[in-house]
Design a protein around this motif. Structure first.
Motif, short mmCIF file in Angstrom:
data_model
loop_
_atom_site.label_atom_id
_atom_site.label_comp_id
_atom_site.label_asym_id
_atom_site.label_seq_id
_atom_site.Cartn_x
_atom_site.Cartn_y
_atom_site.Cartn_z
N THR A 64 0.86 -1.18 0.00
CA THR A 64 0.00 0.00 0.00
C THR A 64 0.89 1.23 0.00
O THR A 64 1.96 1.23 0.62
N PRO A 65 0.47 2.25 -0.68
CA PRO A 65 1.33 3.44 -0.73
C PRO A 65 1.46 4.04 0.67
O PRO A 65 0.51 4.02 1.46
N PRO A 117 1.57 6.65 3.70
CA PRO A 117 0.74 7.84 3.92
C PRO A 117 1.51 9.09 3.51
O PRO A 117 2.74 9.12 3.58
N PRO A 118 0.78 10.07 3.06
CA PRO A 118 1.50 11.28 2.61
C PRO A 118 2.28 11.90 3.77
O PRO A 118 1.81 11.94 4.90
N THR A 119 3.46 12.33 3.44
CA THR A 119 4.29 12.94 4.48
C THR A 119 3.88 14.40 4.67
O THR A 119 3.53 15.09 3.71
N VAL A 120 3.89 14.81 5.90
CA VAL A 120 3.53 16.18 6.23
C VAL A 120 4.81 16.90 6.63
O VAL A 120 5.55 16.45 7.50
N ASN A 121 5.05 18.01 5.98
CA ASN A 121 6.29 18.72 6.32
C ASN A 121 6.10 19.52 7.61
O ASN A 121 4.99 19.75 8.08
N GLU A 177 3.70 22.61 7.67
CA GLU A 177 2.27 22.32 7.75
C GLU A 177 1.87 21.97 9.18
O GLU A 177 0.81 22.39 9.66
#
Length: 139
Positions: free
Chosen positions: A116-117, A119-123, A126
């Protein structure tokens, strides 16, 4: 009129159409497997056993003869070679189907096991902005 509508609903249901497609594909697959058995696999097996065609193997219980009226009476035989041929055909067909199902199951497992891809990384910017927003909401 209700019977016709009910039949129409039944005939165009997905399951009936799927079954029809499966029967057609199954018949075509049966021809392919029969050709594989008869034209590709059985000739080398026949060669290995000295060119014997299994279907010709018989045990004669009573020889053919001509009766007093001049009519020919066929021999009585046990055609065990035909049975052997059908048993070999069945074994090969069953093995071919098993291998196809095994390949399909392996493809399904690979599809299911696909990673599964992440999770989007949060900089950090943000995250900091979210914290500021939350603090402002509290006031």
């Amino acid at each position: 009129m209700g019977l016709i509508k009910e039949f129409k609903d039944f005939a165009v249901k997905g399951n009936v159409v799927d079954l029809a497609v499966a029967v057609i594909i199954g018949a075509a697959f049966g021809k392919v497997v029969s050709s594989l058995v008869n034209d590709i696999i059985m000739p080398p097996i026949g060669l290995l056993v000295g060119g014997v065609d299994f279907t010709d193997l018989v045990v004669v219980l009573k020889e053919a003869y001509i009766d007093p009226a001049g009519e020919e009476i066929n021999a009585v035989t046990i055609n065990y070679g035909t049975f052997i041929q059908f048993a070999v055909d069945f074994t090969i067909v069953a093995f071919a189907v098993f291998m196809i199902v095994k390949v399909i199951n392996n493809l399904k497992k690979k599809e299911e096991a696909a990673p599964t891809p992440p999770p989007p990384t949060v900089n950090k910017t943000e995250v900091l902005l979210e914290q500021i927003r939350d603090l402002l909401k509290e006031k």
